[in-house]
Design a protein around this motif. Structure first.
Motif, PDB file in Angstrom:
ATOM      1  N   ASP A  94       6.984  36.086  -5.348  1.00 48.50           N
ATOM      2  CA  ASP A  94       8.057  35.385  -6.065  1.00 48.50           C
ATOM      3  C   ASP A  94       9.380  36.143  -5.911  1.00 48.50           C
ATOM      4  N   VAL A  95       9.320  37.465  -6.068  1.00 48.91           N
ATOM      5  CA  VAL A  95      10.536  38.281  -5.963  1.00 48.91           C
ATOM      6  C   VAL A  95      11.077  38.241  -4.531  1.00 48.91           C
ATOM      7  N   LEU A  96      10.198  38.304  -3.544  1.00 47.12           N
ATOM      8  CA  LEU A  96      10.641  38.225  -2.151  1.00 47.12           C
ATOM      9  C   LEU A  96      11.323  36.891  -1.864  1.00 47.12           C
ATOM     10  N   THR A  97      10.832  35.825  -2.478  1.00 50.05           N
ATOM     11  CA  THR A  97      11.453  34.516  -2.312  1.00 50.05           C
ATOM     12  C   THR A  97      12.850  34.520  -2.921  1.00 50.05           C
ATOM     13  N   LEU A  98      12.977  35.081  -4.122  1.00 51.95           N
ATOM     14  CA  LEU A  98      14.296  35.191  -4.754  1.00 51.95           C
ATOM     15  C   LEU A  98      15.237  36.035  -3.902  1.00 51.95           C
ATOM     16  N   LEU A  99      14.720  37.143  -3.388  1.00 54.79           N
ATOM     17  CA  LEU A  99      15.522  38.021  -2.539  1.00 54.79           C
ATOM     18  C   LEU A  99      15.950  37.293  -1.274  1.00 54.79           C
ATOM     19  N   GLY A 100      15.032  36.569  -0.662  1.00 58.35           N
ATOM     20  CA  GLY A 100      15.362  35.814   0.547  1.00 58.35           C
ATOM     21  C   GLY A 100      16.478  34.815   0.297  1.00 58.35           C
ATOM     22  N   ARG A 101      16.383  34.079  -0.806  1.00 54.62           N
ATOM     23  CA  ARG A 101      17.428  33.091  -1.130  1.00 54.62           C
ATOM     24  C   ARG A 101      18.768  33.770  -1.357  1.00 54.62           C
ATOM     25  N   LEU A 102      18.742  34.889  -2.055  1.00 57.11           N
ATOM     26  CA  LEU A 102      19.974  35.620  -2.333  1.00 57.11           C
ATOM     27  C   LEU A 102      20.608  36.134  -1.040  1.00 57.11           C
ATOM     28  N   GLU A 111      19.061  38.016   8.873  1.00 61.51           N
ATOM     29  CA  GLU A 111      17.886  38.734   9.392  1.00 61.51           C
ATOM     30  C   GLU A 111      17.023  39.286   8.257  1.00 61.51           C
ATOM     31  N   GLU A 112      17.685  39.861   7.260  1.00 56.11           N
ATOM     32  CA  GLU A 112      16.946  40.375   6.100  1.00 56.11           C
ATOM     33  C   GLU A 112      16.305  39.233   5.322  1.00 56.11           C
ATOM     34  N   ALA A 113      17.016  38.108   5.229  1.00 58.11           N
ATOM     35  CA  ALA A 113      16.477  36.939   4.531  1.00 58.11           C
ATOM     36  C   ALA A 113      15.234  36.416   5.251  1.00 58.11           C
ATOM     37  N   LEU A 114      15.297  36.343   6.576  1.00 60.74           N
ATOM     38  CA  LEU A 114      14.134  35.897   7.348  1.00 60.74           C
ATOM     39  C   LEU A 114      12.930  36.787   7.071  1.00 60.74           C
ATOM     40  N   GLN A 115      13.156  38.091   7.049  1.00 65.33           N
ATOM     41  CA  GLN A 115      12.063  39.034   6.795  1.00 65.33           C
ATOM     42  C   GLN A 115      11.486  38.841   5.389  1.00 65.33           C
ATOM     43  N   ALA A 116      12.356  38.671   4.387  1.00 64.94           N
ATOM     44  CA  ALA A 116      11.883  38.482   3.008  1.00 64.94           C
ATOM     45  C   ALA A 116      11.080  37.188   2.885  1.00 64.94           C
ATOM     46  N   TYR A 117      11.608  36.091   3.455  1.00 56.93           N
ATOM     47  CA  TYR A 117      10.896  34.814   3.413  1.00 56.93           C
ATOM     48  C   TYR A 117       9.548  34.904   4.126  1.00 56.93           C
ATOM     49  N   ASP A 118       9.545  35.514   5.303  1.00 50.93           N
ATOM     50  CA  ASP A 118       8.316  35.618   6.091  1.00 50.93           C
ATOM     51  C   ASP A 118       7.251  36.425   5.339  1.00 50.93           C
ATOM     52  N   THR A 119       7.659  37.536   4.752  1.00 50.75           N
ATOM     53  CA  THR A 119       6.712  38.357   3.983  1.00 50.75           C
ATOM     54  C   THR A 119       6.207  37.578   2.776  1.00 50.75           C
ATOM     55  N   ALA A 120       7.099  36.862   2.090  1.00 50.19           N
ATOM     56  CA  ALA A 120       6.691  36.062   0.933  1.00 50.19           C
ATOM     57  C   ALA A 120       5.649  35.019   1.341  1.00 50.19           C
ATOM     58  N   ALA A 121       5.894  34.324   2.444  1.00 50.66           N
ATOM     59  CA  ALA A 121       4.944  33.304   2.906  1.00 50.66           C
ATOM     60  C   ALA A 121       3.584  33.926   3.201  1.00 50.66           C
ATOM     61  N   GLU A 135       6.965  25.809   0.179  1.00 51.87           N
ATOM     62  CA  GLU A 135       8.352  25.950  -0.275  1.00 51.87           C
ATOM     63  C   GLU A 135       9.078  27.030   0.517  1.00 51.87           C
ATOM     64  N   VAL A 136       8.412  28.157   0.720  1.00 48.52           N
ATOM     65  CA  VAL A 136       9.037  29.254   1.461  1.00 48.52           C
ATOM     66  C   VAL A 136       9.226  28.867   2.923  1.00 48.52           C
ATOM     67  N   LEU A 137       8.253  28.167   3.496  1.00 48.48           N
ATOM     68  CA  LEU A 137       8.392  27.725   4.888  1.00 48.48           C
ATOM     69  C   LEU A 137       9.582  26.789   5.056  1.00 48.48           C
ATOM     70  N   LEU A 138       9.844  25.959   4.059  1.00 52.94           N
ATOM     71  CA  LEU A 138      11.027  25.088   4.130  1.00 52.94           C
ATOM     72  C   LEU A 138      12.306  25.921   4.176  1.00 52.94           C
ATOM     73  N   SER A 139      12.388  26.920   3.309  1.00 51.26           N
ATOM     74  CA  SER A 139      13.573  27.790   3.303  1.00 51.26           C
ATOM     75  C   SER A 139      13.686  28.567   4.610  1.00 51.26           C
ATOM     76  N   LEU A 140      12.569  29.081   5.064  1.00 53.96           N
ATOM     77  CA  LEU A 140      12.525  29.854   6.300  1.00 53.96           C
ATOM     78  C   LEU A 140      12.949  28.987   7.486  1.00 53.96           C
ATOM     79  N   SER A 141      12.462  27.762   7.517  1.00 51.82           N
ATOM     80  CA  SER A 141      12.800  26.844   8.614  1.00 51.82           C
ATOM     81  C   SER A 141      14.276  26.487   8.601  1.00 51.82           C
ATOM     82  N   GLY A 142      14.819  26.256   7.414  1.00 55.92           N
ATOM     83  CA  GLY A 142      16.243  25.964   7.300  1.00 55.92           C
ATOM     84  C   GLY A 142      17.101  27.119   7.782  1.00 55.92           C
ATOM     85  N   LEU A 143      16.706  28.330   7.435  1.00 57.04           N
ATOM     86  CA  LEU A 143      17.458  29.505   7.879  1.00 57.04           C
ATOM     87  C   LEU A 143      17.318  29.701   9.384  1.00 57.04           C
ATOM     88  N   ARG A 144      16.129  29.460   9.909  1.00 59.18           N
ATOM     89  CA  ARG A 144      15.957  29.577  11.371  1.00 59.18           C
ATOM     90  C   ARG A 144      16.842  28.563  12.092  1.00 59.18           C
TER      91      ARG A 144
END
Length: 174
Positions: A94-102, A111-121, A135-144
């Protein structure tokens, strides 16, 4: 007695957040984190720091929030490694997801966001939480997509769609 005050501070902080007073919430969450550290309760300290980060975000301090989230991730990983508490692992995701969004939306550190999202997933997969994986994959895909990784983005959207269909999550499928 200190250990009894930790949940009280967490509940008060949560209430103040809901009332729209992140400054007062921050006071309580910091107190909960400090007390948790004093009694050696790593998981509660990590959970409290997650809430410190949320409060700081609402106060307009994304850098402070990112630091709180990073500390929370480390503490929750420690709690999981030392005690095997699965809830610590789930909260870490959950925290990694929040960090990724931030990092993605407020600090422009893709790059840091991608890593946080990927680890969260990956953590959500490990604990079997497919809804949050999607949910995390959606965010990760949007960032990619935003960073020009169109193939990676398409793969992520396809994975999310497959998970949604597999688990009958019509809202996410849509």
């Amino acid at each position: 007695v200190k250990h009894q005050n930790v949940p009280q501070h967490i509940h008060c902080g949560t209430l103040y957040l809901r009332l729209g007073d992140p400054q007062e919430a921050l006071v309580h969450f910091r107190s909960a984190a400090r007390l948790s550290r004093e009694i050696g309760h790593t998981r509660y300290e990590g959970q409290s720091l997650m809430s410190v980060g949320i409060s700081m975000e609402r106060l307009g301090d994304p850098a402070g929030a990112a630091e709180a989230y990073r500390r929370a991730v480390d503490l929750l990983e420690t709690a999981y490694q030392e005690f095997g508490i699965e809830e610590a692992l789930r909260t870490k995701a959950d925290v990694l997801t929040l960090l990724g969004r931030l990092l993605h939306h407020s600090l422009d550190r893709p790059e840091e966001a991608l890593q946080a999202y990927d680890t969260a997933a990956n953590v959500y997969r490990e604990v079997g939480d497919t809804s949050h994986v999607g949910e995390v994959l959606l965010s990760l895909s949007g960032l990619r997509w935003r960073t020009g990784d169109l193939k990676g983005s398409a793969r992520g959207y396809e994975q999310t769609l497959a998970l949604s269909v597999e688990h009958g999550d019509v809202a996410q499928e849509a």
